[in-house]
Design an enzyme around this catalytic site. Sequence first.
Site, PDB file in Angstrom:
ATOM      1  N   CYS A  11       2.550  16.497  10.853  1.00 59.51           N
ATOM      2  CA  CYS A  11       1.411  17.476  10.908  1.00 59.51           C
ATOM      3  C   CYS A  11       0.245  17.426  10.002  1.00 59.51           C
ATOM      4  O   CYS A  11       0.151  18.218   9.019  1.00 59.51           O
ATOM      5  CB  CYS A  11       1.980  18.963  10.961  1.00 59.51           C
ATOM      6  SG  CYS A  11       3.244  19.131  12.170  1.00 59.51           S
ATOM      7  N   GLU A  12      -0.495  16.124  10.354  1.00 58.22           N
ATOM      8  CA  GLU A  12      -1.631  16.022   9.378  1.00 58.22           C
ATOM      9  C   GLU A  12      -2.594  15.175  10.354  1.00 58.22           C
ATOM     10  O   GLU A  12      -2.278  14.165  10.880  1.00 58.22           O
ATOM     11  CB  GLU A  12      -1.462  15.150   8.130  1.00 58.22           C
ATOM     12  CG  GLU A  12      -0.395  15.545   7.471  1.00 58.22           C
ATOM     13  CD  GLU A  12      -0.862  15.919   5.854  1.00 58.22           C
ATOM     14  OE1 GLU A  12      -1.794  15.697   5.692  1.00 58.22           O
ATOM     15  OE2 GLU A  12      -0.092  16.171   5.214  1.00 58.22           O
ATOM     16  N   TYR A  43       4.383  -2.718   0.919  1.00 54.72           N
ATOM     17  CA  TYR A  43       4.223  -1.720   0.819  1.00 54.72           C
ATOM     18  C   TYR A  43       4.189  -0.909   1.919  1.00 54.72           C
ATOM     19  O   TYR A  43       3.524   0.172   2.339  1.00 54.72           O
ATOM     20  CB  TYR A  43       2.806  -1.472   0.253  1.00 54.72           C
ATOM     21  CG  TYR A  43       2.743  -2.273  -1.084  1.00 54.72           C
ATOM     22  CD1 TYR A  43       3.200  -2.058  -2.189  1.00 54.72           C
ATOM     23  CD2 TYR A  43       1.842  -3.515  -0.792  1.00 54.72           C
ATOM     24  CE1 TYR A  43       2.876  -2.785  -3.483  1.00 54.72           C
ATOM     25  CE2 TYR A  43       1.632  -4.241  -1.876  1.00 54.72           C
ATOM     26  CZ  TYR A  43       2.254  -4.071  -3.200  1.00 54.72           C
ATOM     27  OH  TYR A  43       1.984  -4.670  -4.308  1.00 54.72           O
TER      28      TYR A  43
HETATM   29  N1  LLP Z   1       2.512  -7.042 -10.453  1.00 49.82           N
HETATM   30  C1  LLP Z   1       2.185  -6.003 -11.034  1.00 49.82           C
HETATM   31  C2  LLP Z   1       2.416  -5.647 -12.337  1.00 49.82           C
HETATM   32  C3  LLP Z   1       1.772  -4.978  -9.882  1.00 49.82           C
HETATM   33  O1  LLP Z   1       1.337  -3.759 -10.269  1.00 49.82           O
HETATM   34  C4  LLP Z   1       1.834  -5.468  -8.612  1.00 49.82           C
HETATM   35  C5  LLP Z   1       1.390  -4.359  -7.781  1.00 49.82           C
HETATM   36  C6  LLP Z   1       2.109  -6.644  -8.233  1.00 49.82           C
HETATM   37  C7  LLP Z   1       2.720  -7.367  -9.393  1.00 49.82           C
HETATM   38  C8  LLP Z   1       2.198  -7.157  -6.800  1.00 49.82           C
HETATM   39  O2  LLP Z   1       1.137  -7.240  -6.201  1.00 49.82           O
HETATM   40  P1  LLP Z   1       0.692  -8.180  -4.882  1.00 49.82           P
HETATM   41  O3  LLP Z   1       1.119  -9.544  -5.192  1.00 49.82           O
HETATM   42  O4  LLP Z   1       1.597  -7.628  -3.827  1.00 49.82           O
HETATM   43  O5  LLP Z   1      -0.784  -7.816  -4.752  1.00 49.82           O
HETATM   44  N2  LLP Z   1       0.577   0.023  -2.364  1.00 49.82           N
HETATM   45  C9  LLP Z   1      -0.718  -0.710  -2.426  1.00 49.82           C
HETATM   46  C10 LLP Z   1      -0.716  -1.944  -3.448  1.00 49.82           C
HETATM   47  C11 LLP Z   1      -0.352  -1.314  -4.766  1.00 49.82           C
HETATM   48  C12 LLP Z   1      -0.218  -2.609  -5.656  1.00 49.82           C
HETATM   49  C13 LLP Z   1       0.737  -2.214  -6.744  1.00 49.82           C
HETATM   50  N3  LLP Z   1       0.908  -3.172  -7.742  1.00 49.82           N
HETATM   51  C14 LLP Z   1      -0.951  -1.297  -1.003  1.00 49.82           C
HETATM   52  O6  LLP Z   1      -0.087  -0.951  -0.186  1.00 49.82           O
HETATM   53  O7  LLP Z   1      -1.658  -2.010  -0.724  1.00 49.82           O
END
Ligand code: LLP
Length: 413
Positions: free
Chosen positions: A342-343, A371
Amino acid sequence: MDHFRYRGSELCAEDVPLSRIAREVGTPAFVYSSAAFEGRLSAFDRAFAGVPHLVCYSVKVASNLALLAKVARAGLGADIVSGGELFRALRAGIPAGKVVFSGVGKTAAEIAEALEAGIMMFNVESGPELDLISRIARDKGKRAPVALRVNPDVDPGTHPYVATGLKESKFGVPIGEALGLYARARDDAALEAVGLDCHIGSQLTSVSPFVAAVGRLKALLASLAGQGVKVRFLDLGGGLGITYDAETPPGPAEYAEEIVRAVGREDLVLVLEPGRVVAGNSCVLLVGVLYEKVTPEKRFVVTDGAMNDLIRPSLYGAFHGIVPVAENGGVPSPANVVGPVCESGDFLAKDRPLPPVGPGDLLAVRSAGAYGFSMSSNYNSRPRSAEVLVEGASFRVIRARETREDLIRGENI
Ligand code: LLP
């Protein structure tokens, strides 16, 4: 190689038709390809083979035990941001000695737990956190391995919610304060400064911000050496982007080559914390069509998957490809793909060309591995989806769909 392909008119995960999974497990369901996940994990690791390094898979991205067990079997480590993630990593068999712990809000209990477990290093994000780690280590008669997560003030050119290395962000310590904090650590018998860390953001589609960050970190390393602090680990975080739509990020090999060149020394162990690049395109969210609803303004395809299952489109305006599981040759027309929540912000796609679909038809929402499930919730009292792992011609449920009883666990009238 894409492990989600049509065989004839039927979309399969490896050798399993997605329709079979829908029949046996129901929808919505996150369906991971084992070969895709393992292939991307090892490709990333191989890319750094020429230098001393440790890949610490970022647990927050997709944290099912079956996936973490693959990380453990590959001999790799984990990047964690909570005691809960430490619990998962250890339970999956990842050695504590290969765990790095980041995050701006580590609690005393989490710090104590990680010290007891014997993690590789704390990526410390503030002076007060450094003091707390020192106090807890002293009380336990231990020496805490620390790195400072510095904020290099580099623009990663990504969505503002996932840019972490700008000076106005809550993450890391300003690079100008790092020297003073390292001096404190050097003079504190309960601390051992073992590393230097940064993580500038996520879904980066160019290497240049990483290279810029490395430049700032190298300058800091030189100043540190001048004050008698010599660290072993240089942790560059995660952040390498993937193709959701038309993005053309560098592959792991190109990324590694440029980073290794920018670092330019072999006396350091490089630590990398990839997440999205491993899990993102290793999974689809399988959803069932409930209704097609056509108003004078819009065509809506209402599915049983919603923002509580995959929040990225609602939260970041993120694009996820959506394809029919059975190609029917119909002429595509634009539709908003929405869920039952409901959004008005509950959508998986807007104005997306889709062929005619009807109740019971299946759609695959692509690139849902990073994610996706890990950010899902019970909003609107919707049980969280099943997670399924496909291996060749077989599949198994690696997380059961939640039940009604799961929804009220722990509640009291
Ligand atoms: N290391 C640290 C300290 C982080 O904060 C993150 C992600 C990663 C590694 C991994 O990053 P990656 O390789 O996945 O880019 N929820 C958001 C993304 C948030 C990222 C948080 N930190 C999305 O769905 O796009």
